[in-house]
Design a protein around this motif. Structure first.
Motif, PDB file in Angstrom:
ATOM      1  N   TYR A 176       0.863  -1.197   0.000  1.00 16.80           N
ATOM      2  CA  TYR A 176       0.000   0.000   0.000  1.00 16.80           C
ATOM      3  C   TYR A 176       0.895   1.241   0.000  1.00 16.80           C
ATOM      4  CZ  TYR A 176      -4.368   2.544   0.964  1.00 16.80           C
ATOM      5  OH  TYR A 176      -5.469   3.356   0.880  1.00 16.80           O
ATOM      6  N   GLY A 177       1.891   1.255  -0.881  1.00 15.41           N
ATOM      7  CA  GLY A 177       2.809   2.403  -0.940  1.00 15.41           C
ATOM      8  C   GLY A 177       2.442   3.299  -2.095  1.00 15.41           C
ATOM      9  N   SER A 178       3.448   3.760  -2.809  1.00 13.79           N
ATOM     10  CA  SER A 178       3.214   4.721  -3.890  1.00 13.79           C
ATOM     11  C   SER A 178       2.178   4.192  -4.883  1.00 13.79           C
ATOM     12  CB  SER A 178       4.539   5.003  -4.606  1.00 13.79           C
ATOM     13  OG  SER A 178       4.322   5.808  -5.730  1.00 13.79           O
ATOM     14  N   GLN A 179       2.404   2.986  -5.407  1.00 17.54           N
ATOM     15  CA  GLN A 179       1.464   2.422  -6.378  1.00 17.54           C
ATOM     16  C   GLN A 179       0.269   1.756  -5.682  1.00 17.54           C
ATOM     17  OE1 GLN A 179       1.201   2.561  -9.691  1.00 17.54           O
ATOM     18  NE2 GLN A 179       2.942   3.938  -9.787  1.00 17.54           N
TER      19      GLN A 179
ATOM     20  N   ARG B  48       1.955  -6.379   5.901  1.00 19.72           N
ATOM     21  CA  ARG B  48       2.442  -6.731   7.232  1.00 19.72           C
ATOM     22  C   ARG B  48       1.979  -5.597   8.143  1.00 19.72           C
ATOM     23  NH1 ARG B  48       8.821  -5.184   6.028  1.00 19.72           N
ATOM     24  NH2 ARG B  48       8.372  -3.044   5.375  1.00 19.72           N
TER      25      ARG B  48
ATOM     26  N   SER C 234       1.732   1.183   6.753  1.00 17.66           N
ATOM     27  CA  SER C 234       0.834   1.006   5.596  1.00 17.66           C
ATOM     28  C   SER C 234      -0.470   0.345   6.024  1.00 17.66           C
ATOM     29  CB  SER C 234       1.521   0.166   4.517  1.00 17.66           C
ATOM     30  OG  SER C 234       2.565   0.892   3.922  1.00 17.66           O
TER      31      SER C 234
ATOM     32  N   ASP D 166      10.430  -4.018  -5.355  1.00 18.39           N
ATOM     33  CA  ASP D 166      10.909  -5.091  -6.249  1.00 18.39           C
ATOM     34  C   ASP D 166      11.834  -6.059  -5.534  1.00 18.39           C
ATOM     35  OD1 ASP D 166      10.919  -2.464  -8.516  1.00 18.39           O
ATOM     36  OD2 ASP D 166       9.633  -4.225  -8.720  1.00 18.39           O
TER      37      ASP D 166
ATOM     38  N   ARG E 102      11.864  -7.078  -2.609  1.00 17.62           N
ATOM     39  CA  ARG E 102      11.252  -7.952  -1.590  1.00 17.62           C
ATOM     40  C   ARG E 102      10.224  -8.898  -2.199  1.00 17.62           C
ATOM     41  NH1 ARG E 102      10.021  -3.638   3.103  1.00 17.62           N
ATOM     42  NH2 ARG E 102      12.042  -2.639   3.135  1.00 17.62           N
ATOM     43  N   GLN E 103       9.885  -8.709  -3.419  1.00 16.01           N
ATOM     44  CA  GLN E 103       8.789  -9.484  -4.001  1.00 16.01           C
ATOM     45  C   GLN E 103       9.077 -10.991  -4.019  1.00 16.01           C
ATOM     46  OE1 GLN E 103       7.474  -7.960  -7.791  1.00 16.01           O
ATOM     47  NE2 GLN E 103       7.163  -5.896  -7.003  1.00 16.01           N
TER      48      GLN E 103
ATOM     49  N   PRO F 272       4.631   8.103 -11.302  1.00 15.64           N
ATOM     50  CA  PRO F 272       4.657   7.855  -9.859  1.00 15.64           C
ATOM     51  C   PRO F 272       3.247   7.620  -9.338  1.00 15.64           C
ATOM     52  CG  PRO F 272       5.953   9.788 -10.431  1.00 15.64           C
ATOM     53  CD  PRO F 272       5.209   9.395 -11.661  1.00 15.64           C
ATOM     54  N   GLY F 273       3.151   6.840  -8.276  1.00 16.63           N
ATOM     55  CA  GLY F 273       1.850   6.429  -7.763  1.00 16.63           C
ATOM     56  C   GLY F 273       0.933   7.582  -7.398  1.00 16.63           C
TER      57      GLY F 273
HETATM   58  N1  LIG Z   1       6.828   4.139  -7.298  1.00 19.18           N
HETATM   59  C1  LIG Z   1       6.311   4.263  -8.515  1.00 19.18           C
HETATM   60  O1  LIG Z   1       5.857   5.310  -8.914  1.00 19.18           O
HETATM   61  C2  LIG Z   1       6.249   3.097  -9.448  1.00 19.18           C
HETATM   62  C3  LIG Z   1       6.441   1.810  -8.968  1.00 19.18           C
HETATM   63  N2  LIG Z   1       6.248   0.767  -9.809  1.00 19.18           N
HETATM   64  C4  LIG Z   1       6.369  -0.609  -9.303  1.00 19.18           C
HETATM   65  O2  LIG Z   1       5.348  -0.825  -8.322  1.00 19.18           O
HETATM   66  C5  LIG Z   1       5.795  -1.784  -7.362  1.00 19.18           C
HETATM   67  C6  LIG Z   1       5.640  -1.203  -5.975  1.00 19.18           C
HETATM   68  O3  LIG Z   1       6.489  -0.113  -5.874  1.00 19.18           O
HETATM   69  P1  LIG Z   1       6.124   1.129  -4.900  1.00 19.18           P
HETATM   70  O4  LIG Z   1       4.673   1.356  -4.876  1.00 19.18           O
HETATM   71  O5  LIG Z   1       7.035   2.243  -5.309  1.00 19.18           O
HETATM   72  O6  LIG Z   1       6.582   0.538  -3.487  1.00 19.18           O
HETATM   73  P2  LIG Z   1       6.610   1.325  -2.085  1.00 19.18           P
HETATM   74  O7  LIG Z   1       7.967   1.115  -1.517  1.00 19.18           O
HETATM   75  O8  LIG Z   1       6.076   2.696  -2.264  1.00 19.18           O
HETATM   76  O9  LIG Z   1       5.538   0.494  -1.207  1.00 19.18           O
HETATM   77  C7  LIG Z   1       5.823  -0.809  -0.813  1.00 19.18           C
HETATM   78  C8  LIG Z   1       4.660  -1.339   0.000  1.00 19.18           C
HETATM   79  O10 LIG Z   1       4.930  -2.698   0.316  1.00 19.18           O
HETATM   80  C9  LIG Z   1       4.803  -2.886   1.727  1.00 19.18           C
HETATM   81  N3  LIG Z   1       5.754  -3.929   2.141  1.00 19.18           N
HETATM   82  C10 LIG Z   1       7.096  -3.878   2.108  1.00 19.18           C
HETATM   83  N4  LIG Z   1       7.610  -5.038   2.534  1.00 19.18           N
HETATM   84  C11 LIG Z   1       6.552  -5.831   2.852  1.00 19.18           C
HETATM   85  C12 LIG Z   1       6.426  -7.164   3.346  1.00 19.18           C
HETATM   86  N5  LIG Z   1       7.509  -7.905   3.625  1.00 19.18           N
HETATM   87  N6  LIG Z   1       5.191  -7.666   3.528  1.00 19.18           N
HETATM   88  C13 LIG Z   1       4.087  -6.910   3.262  1.00 19.18           C
HETATM   89  N7  LIG Z   1       4.140  -5.642   2.788  1.00 19.18           N
HETATM   90  C14 LIG Z   1       5.371  -5.125   2.593  1.00 19.18           C
HETATM   91  C15 LIG Z   1       5.131  -1.556   2.329  1.00 19.18           C
HETATM   92  O11 LIG Z   1       4.512  -1.477   3.585  1.00 19.18           O
HETATM   93  P3  LIG Z   1       5.335  -1.082   4.935  1.00 19.18           P
HETATM   94  O12 LIG Z   1       4.680   0.170   5.402  1.00 19.18           O
HETATM   95  O13 LIG Z   1       5.072  -2.231   5.837  1.00 19.18           O
HETATM   96  O14 LIG Z   1       6.797  -0.919   4.597  1.00 19.18           O
HETATM   97  C16 LIG Z   1       4.462  -0.616   1.324  1.00 19.18           C
HETATM   98  O15 LIG Z   1       3.097  -0.502   1.603  1.00 19.18           O
HETATM   99  C17 LIG Z   1       7.238  -2.111  -7.742  1.00 19.18           C
HETATM  100  O16 LIG Z   1       7.258  -3.260  -8.550  1.00 19.18           O
HETATM  101  C18 LIG Z   1       7.644  -0.887  -8.566  1.00 19.18           C
HETATM  102  O17 LIG Z   1       8.690  -1.168  -9.480  1.00 19.18           O
HETATM  103  C19 LIG Z   1       5.852   0.920 -11.111  1.00 19.18           C
HETATM  104  C20 LIG Z   1       5.657   2.180 -11.614  1.00 19.18           C
HETATM  105  C21 LIG Z   1       5.912   3.345 -10.856  1.00 19.18           C
END
Ligand SMILES: NC(=O)C1=CN([C@@H]2O[C@H](COP(=O)(O)OP(=O)(O)OC[C@H]3O[C@@H](n4cnc5c(N)ncnc54)[C@H](OP(=O)(O)O)[C@@H]3O)[C@@H](O)[C@H]2O)C=CC1
Ligand SMILES: CC(=O)[C@](C)(O)C(=O)O
Length: 330
Positions: free
Chosen positions: A24-27, A47, A51, A81, A83-84, A131-132
């Motif tokens: 639940y981050g940027s995207q 987790r 978020s 990416d 952590r996926q 960006p998200g």
């Molecule tokens: N940023 C962008 O604008 C763009 C991103 N993308 C792609 O989108 C995908 C996501 O990127 P983005 O949105 O930037 O990522 P972010 O870093 O913004 O968000 C990551 C999310 O994943 C959660 N997270 C991290 N680790 C875990 C875990 N072990 N278990 C459960 N949740 C977890 C984080 O929550 P927590 O609060 O717990 O850390 C957070 O909500 C990537 O593949 C990226 O390449 C594609 C186009 C543009």
């Protein structure tokens, strides 16, 4: 090249389906809210942490990754990416419903073989080229950001229709979606980030700023000239291409552009860009990023540029010795 728009997508294919957005981050926040506003049933997999709290505050049903995946007909993996692959192995793969569709917004883990889904699942990508936060903002304004769409596995025979419906659900078909492949999206996105959008521009801005401030000009003026005004120029390019930008700036600026541009971005620069691309294509960058995360992010977490360069020097040598042990598909 075919562009797909709203009229090319049929939301029916997703009606009654549960979409789990993992992350639940940027995207994640943007795509989840857009999908919900488009009428789909969205659950969030996370987790416990900031978020999780935010997603609950935004009114979503939030579950652990495992529980969200077990409920879902589509699983959109919007984790970092790096952590996926681990989370996929530990929590996604064991809980996937038979025939569930896997969705990504960047092809890194599929293209480099870090995630290898079983053949029974459709594997698609819908990648907003933005960006998200803009994905959400433009959707709320009734518009959308352009996106890319790719099908890696089509077990159901409906993968592309589902991808188009998903793209419409997040607003991308309002602006236009181009069909690509995981390979093309991954390699071009990584290249763009490194050589142009982030790596290239930041070094250009810093070099310009340093040149002016080293010459004794006020840093505020250097900031206005080299960074603030860059947005205005890029906005013009965004609205109408390079020619529109040139039409809009002064003749003096245009003359300077013609006379000096190629002295800054030289043939050497172009040669180096080609080298950056080849390191993406041959998996060298991917291995370096995977290793950087496996050894605790020494470069990424460096507190400043000087330490970063030291780390690249020290760790880089070590990483190069370890690279043969990191397996990436190309
Ligand atoms: N940023 C962008 O604008 C763009 C991103 N993308 C792609 O989108 C995908 C996501 O990127 P983005 O949105 O930037 O990522 P972010 O870093 O913004 O968000 C990551 C999310 O994943 C959660 N997270 C991290 N680790 C875990 C875990 N072990 N278990 C459960 N949740 C977890 C984080 O929550 P927590 O609060 O717990 O850390 C957070 O909500 C990537 O593949 C990226 O390449 C594609 C186009 C543009
Ligand atoms: C916004 C985007 O697509 C980037 C820069 O490639 C990213 O954040 O991954």
């Amino acid at each position: 090249m075919k562009m797909y728009y709203d009229q090319d997508a049929n939301l029916e294919v997703l009606q009654g389906k549960t979409i789990a957005v993992i992350g639940y981050g940027s995207q994640g926040h943007a795509q989840a809210q857009n999908l919900r506003d488009s009428g789909f049933h969205v659950v969030i997999g996370l987790r416990k942490g900031k978020s999780w709290t935010q997603a609950e505050k935004d009114g979503f049903e939030v579950y652990t990754v495992s529980d969200a995946v077990a409920l879902a007909d589509l699983v959109q993996i919007l984790l970092p990416d790096e952590r996926q692959a681990f989370v996929y192995k530990e929590e996604v793969e064991p809980n996937l419903k038979p025939g569930a569709t896997l969705v990504f917004s960047h092809g890194f883990n599929i293209h480099y073989g870090q995630i290898v889904p079983s053949s029974e699942h459709d594997v698609i990508m819908v990648a907003p080229k933005s960006p998200g936060h803009l994905v959400r903002r433009t959707y709320e304004q009734g518009a959308g950001v352009p996106g890319l769409l790719a099908v890696y596995q089509d077990a159901s025979g409906q993968a592309k229709e589902v991808a188009l419906a998903y793209a419409k659900g997040i607003g991308c078909t309002r602006a236009g979606v181009i069909e690509t492949t995981f390979k093309e999206e991954t390699e071009t996105d990584l290249f763009g980030e490194q050589a142009v959008l982030c790596g290239g521009v930041t070094e250009l801005v810093k070099a310009g700023f340093d040149t002016l401030t080293d010459a004794g000009y006020q840093p505020e003026i250097a900031y206005f000239e080299c960074l603030h005004e860059l947005k205005l120029i890029v906005d013009l390019m965004y609205e109408g291409g390079l020619s529109y930008m040139r039409y809009s700036i002064s003749d003096t600026a245009q003359y300077g552009d013609f006379m000096t541009g190629k002295r800054i971005i030289t043939e050497e620069t172009r040669k180096e860009m080609k080298k950056v691309l080849s390191e993406i294509q041959n998996g060298e960058f991917a291995k370096s990023w995977i290793l950087e995360n496996q050894v605790g992010r020494p470069v990424f977490n460096a507190i400043n540029r000087k330490e970063q360069e030291h780390m690249i020097e020290q760790v880089g040598t070590k990483l190069r010795e370890m690279m043969p042990f990191v397996k990436v598909k190309k």
